[in-house]
Motif scaffolding. Structure first.
Motif, PDB file in Angstrom:
ATOM      1  N   SER A 171       5.051  -2.476 -11.776  1.00  0.00           N
ATOM      2  CA  SER A 171       4.496  -2.951 -10.420  1.00  0.00           C
ATOM      3  C   SER A 171       4.194  -1.769  -9.330  1.00  0.00           C
ATOM      4  CB  SER A 171       6.078  -3.529  -9.733  1.00  0.00           C
ATOM      5  OG  SER A 171       6.337  -3.078  -8.475  1.00  0.00           O
TER       6      SER A 171
ATOM      7  N   SER B 200       3.701   5.253  -4.191  1.00  0.00           N
ATOM      8  CA  SER B 200       3.699   4.581  -5.233  1.00  0.00           C
ATOM      9  C   SER B 200       3.023   5.521  -6.234  1.00  0.00           C
ATOM     10  CB  SER B 200       2.859   3.342  -5.208  1.00  0.00           C
ATOM     11  OG  SER B 200       3.086   2.525  -4.043  1.00  0.00           O
TER      12      SER B 200
ATOM     13  N   GLY C  44       4.156  -2.948   0.457  1.00  0.00           N
ATOM     14  CA  GLY C  44       3.480  -2.830  -0.686  1.00  0.00           C
ATOM     15  C   GLY C  44       3.922  -4.189  -1.717  1.00  0.00           C
TER      16      GLY C  44
ATOM     17  N   ALA D  40       6.590  -4.661  -3.388  1.00  0.00           N
ATOM     18  CA  ALA D  40       7.389  -4.403  -4.675  1.00  0.00           C
ATOM     19  C   ALA D  40       8.594  -5.341  -4.488  1.00  0.00           C
ATOM     20  CB  ALA D  40       7.876  -2.973  -4.424  1.00  0.00           C
TER      21      ALA D  40
ATOM     22  N   MET E   4       7.416  -8.570  -5.602  1.00  0.00           N
ATOM     23  CA  MET E   4       6.701  -8.310  -7.018  1.00  0.00           C
ATOM     24  C   MET E   4       7.912  -8.120  -8.053  1.00  0.00           C
ATOM     25  SD  MET E   4       4.140  -8.224  -8.552  1.00  0.00           S
ATOM     26  CE  MET E   4       2.525  -7.603  -8.341  1.00  0.00           C
TER      27      MET E   4
ATOM     28  N   SER F 223      -5.021  -9.653  -1.501  1.00  0.00           N
ATOM     29  CA  SER F 223      -5.050  -8.715  -0.207  1.00  0.00           C
ATOM     30  C   SER F 223      -6.186  -8.973   0.467  1.00  0.00           C
ATOM     31  CB  SER F 223      -4.593  -7.101  -0.548  1.00  0.00           C
ATOM     32  OG  SER F 223      -5.799  -6.707  -1.524  1.00  0.00           O
TER      33      SER F 223
ATOM     34  N   GLY G 205      -4.348  -9.263  -7.285  1.00  0.00           N
ATOM     35  CA  GLY G 205      -3.869  -8.479  -6.107  1.00  0.00           C
ATOM     36  C   GLY G 205      -5.048  -8.188  -5.039  1.00  0.00           C
TER      37      GLY G 205
ATOM     38  N   ILE H 119       0.654  -1.635  -7.270  1.00  0.00           N
ATOM     39  CA  ILE H 119       0.641  -1.561  -5.732  1.00  0.00           C
ATOM     40  C   ILE H 119      -0.009  -0.633  -5.346  1.00  0.00           C
ATOM     41  CG2 ILE H 119       2.139  -1.100  -4.091  1.00  0.00           C
ATOM     42  CD1 ILE H 119       4.281  -3.009  -5.412  1.00  0.00           C
TER      43      ILE H 119
ATOM     44  N   ALA I 237      -2.457  -1.567  -2.212  1.00  0.00           N
ATOM     45  CA  ALA I 237      -2.376  -0.949  -1.070  1.00  0.00           C
ATOM     46  C   ALA I 237      -3.531  -0.295  -0.615  1.00  0.00           C
ATOM     47  CB  ALA I 237      -0.963   0.023  -0.867  1.00  0.00           C
TER      48      ALA I 237
ATOM     49  N   ALA J 195       1.311  -8.828   1.034  1.00  0.00           N
ATOM     50  CA  ALA J 195       1.171  -7.432   1.495  1.00  0.00           C
ATOM     51  C   ALA J 195       0.426  -7.287   2.436  1.00  0.00           C
ATOM     52  CB  ALA J 195       1.046  -6.787   0.091  1.00  0.00           C
TER      53      ALA J 195
END
Lengths: 252, 308
Positions: free
Chosen positions: B217, B65, B193, B195, B198, B94, B90, B221, B225, B187
């Motif tokens: 994105s 990323s 990730g 994506a 997303m 996560s 996020g 990410i 991540a 994720a």
């Protein structure tokens, strides 16, 4: 490694010969040793073989058992729920050797009494695997038990077939033991038994250490002892790698 | 040439790992998604324990990323404001996800949930993308005018409205927050990730222009991540840096070639191909869940109590 092993065997043969040549000394009935006492798991480790060799005094049969450190294991059984296979029943076992291999000069049933087999845990049928928190009834235990052994064999951690103790002449013997690439670390024990009339006439135990050495060991220890720092470093390494990749390919 | 992976605790061929990284990188360069949804099943297939595959994948996503965002940034295609709002969601998602992952691991159901999550998400996204890109192809043939930027629905009546200049949007901040949280949760559990979840969510749910979607994105990410990597390291000790590095090296090289091939193909054709690929992976994983397994039993060994 092969050269070292050959040398070790030659030394054993020599030792055996010397023992035979000095009858004045009180004869030891059983002398045995491993070709290696330390298996180092380095970054290039792909599994290894260790040779157990030795000499016996007088007649008798030899059984060798190599056992890894004990651990707990959970065996799960899949069942169908709404058309999908999911883990359902589970059974916990304690005192599970992480590695188990056995070798004998003759089939063990012919050379050892049932009591001896039981006492020394010779063969998978005689492993003292204790059931921990069984959610399933007792009649199910054998299924879970044999699944545990089968899975361990699949992983190469339990020998599929009993190994062969090969006699060179009447007194010198040797047997090979294989260790896969993902062998668990810890202190192992190699037990050599000299059997006569179904009973153990003499026994000897030799330790074998399997441990991670070098970069891999450092990384593993660091990850388990300093999780936060490890995570931070993993992120930094990834950030650097991404940045370097961008720089390297910007022109192209 | 074998290399010992210290956390996964097994030896694998270096070129196999580089090749897998390269193949996934090629696809991600071509389609502009992370490729994690393919990488995790592949790693599991070659023998990496699922828990390690999922956590390590997150670490590898950080690297790919970063390199992607830098490329998009130089073309001025990153909406940082939108990225930060998505990111806030996020982080929450996560963090929750890693906790859920730990719980599932103890319950012995982590493999099932990973499998199910993949099948559901891949099928849903694959079908959506396929339908959308086929429609776009037909529109292009008829040379019809493009549709409106976005329709107004109840979503646009939500409070806490914010202006996102680069995305040319004036919408409630709750929307990107929720999208970010949902993707972050998935994720962490699925080890991607996100994506591939997303990007469609940003286009279809938020109505962002396609040009800024991929860069934005990727930007958020990185942080999601990184958060997953950190928490997995802390709670589960399942991040294998050696494995991640191997995959990254292969991945960045593959991505460059993939990008070049992708640039030559029309966007709609690419999306149809990606949709078919996503559906194929979903179908494969779904097939495994419903067919009787060869071995009904599985074992999990806890580490030996005392190791000298």
């Amino acid at each position: 490694m092969t050269a070292g092993r050959a040398l070790a065997i030659a030394a054993a043969l020599l030792a055996g010969g010397l023992l035979a040549a000095t009858p004045a000394r009180p004869a030891e009935e059983l002398v045995a040793d491993l070709s290696e006492h330390l298996i180092a798991i380095t970054t290039g480790f792909t599994g290894t073989q260790v040779v157990m060799f030795g000499a016996t005094e007088g007649s008798g049969d030899v059984v060798i058992i190599v056992r890894g450190p004990l651990s707990d294991a959970t065996v799960r059984r899949k069942g169908r729920v709404a058309g999908i296979w999911v883990n359902r029943e589970s059974m916990g076992f304690t005192n599970v050797p992480s590695y188990y291999a056995m070798a004998s000069s003759k089939p063990v049933d012919e050379i050892a009494s049932p009591a001896t087999l039981e006492l020394h845990e010779i063969g998978f049928d005689h492993l003292k695997l204790a059931v921990d928190n069984g959610e399933v009834n007792a009649t199910e235990v054998p299924f879970f038990r044999s699944a545990l052994i089968r899975e361990k064999q699949q992983l190469g951690l339990y020998a599929r077939q009993p190994g062969k103790v090969a006699f060179l002449g009447t007194r010198l013997f040797r047997a090979n033991f294989d260790f896969p690439a993902d062998v668990p670390t810890g202190s192992y024990l190699a037990e050599v038994l000299l059997l006569r009339n179904g009973q153990v006439a003499s026994a000897q135990t030799t330790p074998l250490i399997i441990s991670k050495i070098g970069v891999g060991a450092t990384i593993f220890d660091f990850a388990h002892q300093r999780g936060a720092y490890y995570g931070a470093i993993a992120i930094l390494v990834a950030l650097m790698a991404g940045w370097i990749a961008h720089l390297a390919f910007r022109r192209g | 040439m074998q290399i010992y992976l210290p956390i996964a605790e097994l030896s694998l061929n270096v070129f196999l790992l580089l090749g897998i990284g390269g193949a996934i990188g090629f696809l991600s360069g071509m389609f502009g998604v992370g490729g994690g949804f393919l990488l995790t099943p592949l790693l599991i297939f070659i023998g990496v324990p699922p828990a390690v595959a999922v956590a390590t994948q997150a670490n590898q996503v950080v690297a790919s990323s970063v390199s992607g965002v830098l490329a998009h940034w130089s073309r001025n295609n990153v909406d940082f404001k939108m990225g930060v709002v998505l990111l806030l969601g996020g982080i929450v998602g996560s963090t929750l996800g890693v906790g859920v992952f730990s719980l599932l691991r103890t319950a012995g159901q982590v493999d099932l949930v990973i499998g199910l999550a993949y099948v559901v998400m891949l099928t849903f996204i694959g079908l959506t993308m396929l339908a959308e890109s086929l429609l776009a192809l037909r529109r292009r043939r008829r040379r019809a005018p493009p549709r409106k930027l976005h329709q107004h629905t109840w979503i646009h009546g939500l409070p806490f409205k914010m202006r996102f200049r680069k995305s040319r949007l004036y919408i409630s901040a709750l929307l990107p927050l929720a999208v970010g949280a949902a993707v972050g949760l998935l994720a962490a559990i699925m080890g991607t990730g996100g994506a591939f979840i997303m990007v469609p969510a940003m286009i279809y749910l938020l109505g962002m222009p396609t040009a800024v979607v991929v860069g934005t994105s990727l930007f958020q990410i990185i942080f999601v991540a990184a958060n997953v990597t950190f928490l997995q390291s802390l709670q589960n000790q399942t991040v294998d840096v050696v494995l991640a590095l191997m995959l990254t090296v292969g991945g960045v090289i593959g991505a460059q070639f993939g990008g070049r091939v992708g640039a030559r193909l029309p966007a709609e054709h690419l999306r149809v191909l990606l949709a078919l690929l996503v559906l194929a992976v979903g179908a494969r994983l779904g097939y495994e869940l419903v067919t009787p397994p060869a071995e009904l039993y599985s074992i999990e060994v806890s580490p030996p109590a005392a190791v000298p």
